[in-house]
Design a protein around this motif. Structure first.
Motif, mmCIF file in Angstrom:
data_model
loop_
_atom_site.group_PDB
_atom_site.id
_atom_site.type_symbol
_atom_site.label_atom_id
_atom_site.label_comp_id
_atom_site.label_asym_id
_atom_site.label_seq_id
_atom_site.Cartn_x
_atom_site.Cartn_y
_atom_site.Cartn_z
ATOM 1 N N SER A 94 41.126 28.658 50.159
ATOM 2 C CA SER A 94 40.657 27.477 50.853
ATOM 3 C C SER A 94 40.144 26.389 49.921
ATOM 4 C CB SER A 94 39.561 27.864 51.822
ATOM 5 O OG SER A 94 38.571 28.532 51.098
ATOM 6 N N ALA A 95 40.291 26.561 48.654
ATOM 7 C CA ALA A 95 39.766 25.563 47.730
ATOM 8 C C ALA A 95 40.395 24.210 47.998
ATOM 9 C CB ALA A 95 40.049 25.972 46.293
ATOM 10 N N ALA A 96 39.508 23.233 48.293
ATOM 11 C CA ALA A 96 40.034 21.913 48.642
ATOM 12 C C ALA A 96 40.713 21.281 47.441
ATOM 13 C CB ALA A 96 38.898 21.025 49.134
ATOM 14 N N ASN A 97 40.083 21.456 46.284
ATOM 15 C CA ASN A 97 40.671 20.850 45.092
ATOM 16 C C ASN A 97 41.285 21.934 44.221
ATOM 17 O OD1 ASN A 97 38.385 22.078 44.482
ATOM 18 N ND2 ASN A 97 37.537 20.468 43.171
ATOM 19 N N SER A 98 42.121 22.711 44.829
ATOM 20 C CA SER A 98 42.574 23.912 44.138
ATOM 21 C C SER A 98 43.663 23.664 43.102
ATOM 22 C CB SER A 98 43.085 24.920 45.155
ATOM 23 O OG SER A 98 44.107 24.305 45.895
ATOM 24 N N ARG A 99 44.187 22.470 43.041
ATOM 25 C CA ARG A 99 45.325 22.290 42.141
ATOM 26 C C ARG A 99 44.983 22.579 40.685
ATOM 27 N NH1 ARG A 99 49.284 23.422 44.249
ATOM 28 N NH2 ARG A 99 50.796 21.818 44.425
ATOM 29 N N ASN A 100 43.920 21.920 40.164
ATOM 30 C CA ASN A 100 43.544 22.159 38.769
ATOM 31 C C ASN A 100 43.148 23.597 38.549
ATOM 32 O OD1 ASN A 100 44.015 19.563 38.138
ATOM 33 N ND2 ASN A 100 41.890 18.906 38.505
ATOM 34 N N ARG B 214 41.999 52.155 41.089
ATOM 35 C CA ARG B 214 40.930 51.624 41.940
ATOM 36 C C ARG B 214 40.708 50.140 41.700
ATOM 37 N NH1 ARG B 214 36.497 56.454 42.349
ATOM 38 N NH2 ARG B 214 38.016 58.008 42.948
ATOM 39 N N GLU B 215 40.864 49.733 40.437
ATOM 40 C CA GLU B 215 40.723 48.308 40.144
ATOM 41 C C GLU B 215 41.722 47.514 40.967
ATOM 42 O OE1 GLU B 215 41.377 47.989 35.991
ATOM 43 O OE2 GLU B 215 39.388 48.708 35.480
ATOM 44 N N LEU B 216 42.939 48.023 40.992
ATOM 45 C CA LEU B 216 43.994 47.335 41.728
ATOM 46 C C LEU B 216 43.681 47.286 43.220
ATOM 47 C CD1 LEU B 216 46.611 46.136 40.621
ATOM 48 C CD2 LEU B 216 47.796 48.098 41.557
ATOM 49 N N LEU B 217 43.131 48.396 43.692
ATOM 50 C CA LEU B 217 42.770 48.472 45.109
ATOM 51 C C LEU B 217 41.691 47.440 45.438
ATOM 52 C CD1 LEU B 217 44.036 50.651 46.888
ATOM 53 C CD2 LEU B 217 41.838 51.808 46.883
ATOM 54 N N LEU B 218 40.708 47.321 44.540
ATOM 55 C CA LEU B 218 39.641 46.338 44.749
ATOM 56 C C LEU B 218 40.207 44.921 44.798
ATOM 57 C CD1 LEU B 218 36.724 47.606 42.508
ATOM 58 C CD2 LEU B 218 36.700 47.292 44.964
ATOM 59 N N LEU B 219 41.159 44.675 43.914
ATOM 60 C CA LEU B 219 41.774 43.351 43.910
ATOM 61 C C LEU B 219 42.448 43.068 45.246
ATOM 62 C CD1 LEU B 219 43.411 43.342 40.373
ATOM 63 C CD2 LEU B 219 41.406 42.078 41.098
ATOM 64 N N ARG B 220 43.130 44.102 45.747
ATOM 65 C CA ARG B 220 43.810 43.915 47.029
ATOM 66 C C ARG B 220 42.809 43.628 48.142
ATOM 67 N NH1 ARG B 220 47.965 48.186 46.510
ATOM 68 N NH2 ARG B 220 49.631 47.107 45.412
ATOM 69 N N TYR B 221 41.715 44.421 48.157
ATOM 70 C CA TYR B 221 40.710 44.220 49.214
ATOM 71 C C TYR B 221 40.132 42.829 49.115
ATOM 72 C CZ TYR B 221 40.826 49.185 50.273
ATOM 73 O OH TYR B 221 41.219 50.434 50.651
ATOM 74 N N ASP B 222 39.889 42.375 47.885
ATOM 75 C CA ASP B 222 39.307 41.069 47.725
ATOM 76 C C ASP B 222 40.257 39.994 48.247
ATOM 77 O OD1 ASP B 222 36.842 39.951 46.497
ATOM 78 O OD2 ASP B 222 38.371 38.633 45.636
ATOM 79 N N ARG B 223 41.508 40.190 47.982
ATOM 80 C CA ARG B 223 42.520 39.240 48.470
ATOM 81 C C ARG B 223 42.533 39.227 50.002
ATOM 82 N NH1 ARG B 223 45.893 35.533 48.707
ATOM 83 N NH2 ARG B 223 48.070 35.817 49.269
ATOM 84 N N GLN B 224 42.520 40.416 50.580
ATOM 85 C CA GLN B 224 42.505 40.490 52.049
ATOM 86 C C GLN B 224 41.275 39.786 52.609
ATOM 87 O OE1 GLN B 224 42.757 44.635 52.976
ATOM 88 N NE2 GLN B 224 44.816 44.796 52.136
ATOM 89 N N ARG B 225 40.147 39.987 51.934
ATOM 90 C CA ARG B 225 38.915 39.381 52.409
ATOM 91 C C ARG B 225 39.007 37.861 52.346
ATOM 92 N NH1 ARG B 225 35.229 36.906 50.446
ATOM 93 N NH2 ARG B 225 35.938 37.216 48.323
ATOM 94 N N GLN B 226 39.589 37.363 51.271
ATOM 95 C CA GLN B 226 39.733 35.909 51.151
ATOM 96 C C GLN B 226 40.591 35.355 52.282
ATOM 97 O OE1 GLN B 226 40.928 34.283 47.388
ATOM 98 N NE2 GLN B 226 39.801 35.831 46.276
ATOM 99 N N ILE B 227 41.665 36.083 52.583
ATOM 100 C CA ILE B 227 42.535 35.614 53.672
ATOM 101 C C ILE B 227 41.759 35.621 54.989
ATOM 102 C CG2 ILE B 227 44.631 36.143 55.001
ATOM 103 C CD1 ILE B 227 45.814 37.242 52.373
ATOM 104 N N SER B 228 40.988 36.694 55.215
ATOM 105 C CA SER B 228 40.202 36.770 56.456
ATOM 106 C C SER B 228 39.225 35.611 56.547
ATOM 107 C CB SER B 228 39.409 38.070 56.525
ATOM 108 O OG SER B 228 40.260 39.136 56.364
#
Ligand SMILES: Nc1ncnc2c1ncn2[C@@H]1O[C@H](COP(=O)(O)OP(=O)(O)OP(=O)(O)O)[C@@H](O)[C@H]1O
Length: 778
Positions: free
Chosen positions: A731-737, A595-609
């Motif tokens: 979408s982090a503008a300064n995501s490099r660091n 379930r932890e893994l599933l939550l991670l996936r959902y969170d990733r999908q949400r970020q993309i959305s």
């Protein structure tokens, strides 16, 4: 140890409200009440006080005094009513037949017979050899239906049979065990009868023999009301478990679907009046116990039918065991028995009223389907049930062939026999211990393989994340080999040395994930080989045990030896129980990880959305596009969702003036960001909008992500491992660091928190510590 928890059942009744929850079906199920009126007995004088009307109603005649007052006869309506001439088959078909099929579909069900003493409960449930009752018919149907299952479905039937006599639980399949304990957790769930014999069989004949044996062991005594009065409640439990293996996915994991249904068939002892039964002494004491437990049952039924929030099941062992049937995930049929004789009018009336209340009870039932997407979890239960069958076979061997034993006794001098018996006992103990060791090793290997599968999935997620991120942000193209470690990216245009450095670091992160994946695969192969060896060893050990079992009957020479062996078997049984608890814990742990893994996936999908929404919004704002009405509605919905979540999250007290309502009434949408203050929407639009335009955008302002992962949708359910540990905000503008920081987290924390430490020899262990090189299960 037998568990009487989580159960369910289905119904063929169309009035039931089925809801599909993915694979599982849930339904609101009313407790079905059937009434059976038994024929008048020869010694009853031929006058009747009640009769069935049209299969649904019981008409109760008035008492003589009422007749004079011209009071109308009482009518009681039930789900189904069987008259005096009803057959065993009709009663079975009308109450239980559908349940047999439901059990195979993974539902749980309970049928119980209730009524005063001598009203015909045992006749309905057990019946006679020429006219069998519900128990035999249901078992027959379960086996017939199972024969029609597809060949690849693995199918096991386990049964146990017990009685509650004077508030003590006895094993009817093995009465010599004495009284058994009933255990549950502090909240009264997971009810278990410790040490109850559970026999696993696929043979109808064997089941029938067991049932016959159990019925013979039941406490039955003659009373004035019934020549063969049952002095105990008898509970037969039949569990049907089917596992079917389906496709192998790309990870070569077996997908196993397990359906488990349980049918509980209960013949209650009859409620009785001391005056009528003329009981004294022991019989009177039994009657008091019977009445007390039935009173507790009546109280539960009253509370449930009245919608009480608290129902006390703890007053008797019967109600503790029936808790699931009455209020849990279980389809329940109550067959109420009444005598038509005028002499029993008052009892019949009480029983009918009792049944009337039970008619108002309903349960939520759910199909017990477990989709096991990982290797071998299904085998945990098989391992335990094999062990238990082993023990019960040994027990049976101990009992049989007494004549043979007598013969051998004559032939053998005393001390030779003693040594012989001792050596046999030692061999049996050794063989059993060896089996336990190997089974435990298999279980641990399976658990380890499961963990490796999860770790592999995690690495795949990491790789897919970094790769998609690089493609998107820098517009790079990948050559066809990028799915493998060590592949270079093709860079179209690079005018910034720092960017190139970062790219290389990204590449290193992906490479590291690939390296981990290769090691996981290697470890998986190693474990699979170990598993094959352990299985072979177990097979040899089993054959050796079977040979020893065959020798057993001829070697037992005295009751002491028998007792000693019984004790030894009991120890084995407790070991098996312990192993079962361990296996259940393992299954739960894996489920959590999954379930932890599933939550991670959902969170990733949400970020993309979120990213897609933000980008599309920018395009719309830049082009000053008008919002179509349906999209505007969707935004309003989205906004409401965020506000609801924000409200819960930050306990915002005063939301009397809803910004959503006020903004929408002006034809504009309020800001998306949950952290923004509502009454400053225009300032905020300036602060957070992507453009400097003074155009009054109908869209909510863009939320600029900060250093930490911002949850635009409001508070998210936090998995045990923070999603931030695996995926940075796209979408982090300064995501490099931030990316660099995350990369470290990915390779350390996430793996650690999944408790898979990489030890010096390139092996993974499930303990999460860099310990020694021990093999699982050794
Ligand atoms: N439907 C029926 N048809 C024929 N005989 C019946 C029927 N129901 C009950 N009997 C007979 O009535 C007698 C009492 O029935 P039974 O023993 O089943 O009652 P009971 O409710 O189980 O009683 P107790 O609670 O005392 O155990 C038995 O002799 C049984 O054969």
């Amino acid at each position: 140890m037998t568990q009487y928890s989580s159960g369910s059942s289905s119904s063929s009744s169309s009035s039931n409200d089925f809801k599909d929850r993915g694979d599982r079906r849930t339904l609101e199920q009313k407790l079905m009440v059937a009434v059976r009126i038994r024929p008048l007995a020869q010694n009853e004088n031929g006058t009747r006080s009640l009769h069935a009307v049209k299969n649904k109603m019981v008409m109760l005649e008035d008492q003589e005094s009422d007749k004079q007052k011209r009071v109308a006869p009482r009518q009681y309506l039930y789900d189904i009513v069987f008259g005096e001439d009803s057959t065993q088959e009709e009663v079975y078909e009308g109450t239980t037949k559908n349940l047999a099929q439901d059990i195979l579909n993974g539902y749980n069900a309970t049928v119980f017979a209730y009524g005063a003493t001598g009203s015909g409960k045992t006749y309905t449930m057990v019946g006679t050899s020429s006219n069998p009752g519900i128990m035999v018919r249901a078992l027959n149907d379960i086996f017939l239906a199972a024969k029609k299952l597809p060949d690849d479905a693995k199918f096991t039937v386990t049964m146990s049979y017990m009685e509650i006599y004077n508030e003590n639980i006895r094993d009817l399949l093995n009465p010599s065990l004495g009284y058994l304990d009933l255990r549950d957790d502090t909240r009264g769930r997971n009810i278990q009868v410790s040490g109850l014999t559970e026999i696993s069989t696929n043979s109808t004949e064997e089941v029938m023999q067991l049932l016959h044996r159990g019925n013979k062991a039941r406490t039955v005594e003659p009373t004035a009301a019934n020549k063969t009065s049952s002095r105990s409640h008898a509970l037969l439990s039949v569990t049907v478990r089917q596992s079917s293996r389906s496709t192998q996915d790309s990870d070569k994991c077996l997908h196993t679907k397990i359906k488990q249904g349980r049918l509980f068939m209960i013949d209650l002892a009859g409620s009785e009046r001391a005056k009528q039964t003329k009981n004294k002494g022991k019989r009177l004491q039994e009657g008091a116990h019977i009445n007390r437990s039935l009173l507790a049952l009546g109280n539960c039924i009253n509370a449930l039918s009245g919608g009480a929030r608290y129902v006390n099941y703890r007053d008797s062992k019967l109600t503790r065991l029936l808790k699931e049937a009455l209020s849990g995930n279980c389809r329940t049929v109550m067959i109420v028995h009444v005598s038509p004789a005028s002499a029993h009018r008052d009892e019949s009336k009480n029983t009918l009223m009792y049944a009337d209340r039970a008619n108002k009870i309903s349960n939520k039932v759910e199909q017990n389907v477990l989709d096991v997407s990982y290797l071998h979890v299904a085998q945990y239960r098989d391992v335990i049930s094999d062990l238990k069958s082993e023990i019960s076979r040994l027990r049976n061997k101990m009992k049989s062939d007494i004549p043979k034993r007598a013969e051998s006794e004559e032939k053998m001098p005393d001390n030779t026999h003693g040594n012989d018996f001792r050596s046999l006992r030692e061999k049996i103990v050794f063989a059993f211990k060896e089996q336990m060791r190997l089974r435990r090793k298999l279980m641990e290997l399976d658990s380890h393989l499961l963990g490796l599968n999860i770790a592999a999935e995690q690495q795949h997620s990491i790789i897919s994340h970094w790769e998609s991120k690089n493609n998107r942000v820098y517009g790079k193209t990948r050559d066809s080999d990028t799915d493998r470690p060590g592949t270079d990216y093709q860079v179209d245009e690079i005018d910034d040395v720092d960017l190139l450095k970062d790219d290389l670091e990204d590449d290193a992160a992906v490479q590291q994930a690939w390296t981990e994946l290769t090691e996981i695969t290697r470890e998986r192969e190693r474990c699979t080989e170990m598993r094959i060896v352990a299985e072979k060893e177990l097979e040899i050990c089993r054959k050796r045990s079977a040979k020893l079992e065959d020798e057993l009957p001829s070697r037992i020479n005295s009751d002491e030896e028998r007792e000693l062996l019984a004790l030894m078997l009991r120890v084995h049984e407790l070991e098996a129980d312990k192993m079962m608890l361990q296996s259940e814990r393992l299954v739960k742990q894996h489920e959590l990880r999954r379930r932890e893994l599933l939550l991670l996936r959902y969170d990733r999908q949400r970020q993309i959305s979120d990213e897609i929404i933000t980008r599309q919004r920018r395009i719309m704002e830049d082009g000053r596009m008008a919002l179509p009405a349906d999209l505007q509605n969707l935004y309003a919905l989205y906004q409401q969702e965020i506000q609801a979540a924000t409200y819960v999250d930050s306990n915002l007290g005063d939301l009397a003036v809803s910004p959503t309502v006020s903004s929408l009434s002006r034809g504009r949408l309020p800001p998306i960001s949950s952290r923004l203050s509502y009454n400053l929407s225009s300032d905020l639009r300036l602060a957070s909008s992507s453009t400097d335009s003074d155009w009054d955008s109908p869209l909510p302002p863009i939320h600029e992500p900060q250093e930490e992962v911002e949850h635009v949708m409001g508070p998210v359910v936090q998995p045990l491992i923070s999603p931030a540990a695996l995926f940075p905000p796209i979408s982090a503008a300064n995501s490099r660091n931030y990316d660099k920081k995350l990369r470290r987290t990915v390779s350390d924390d996430s793996i650690n928190s999944m408790r898979f430490a990489h030890n010096g020899n390139g092996r993974y262990n499930a303990s999460g510590t860099k310990t020694d090189d021990r093999e699982p299960g050794s």
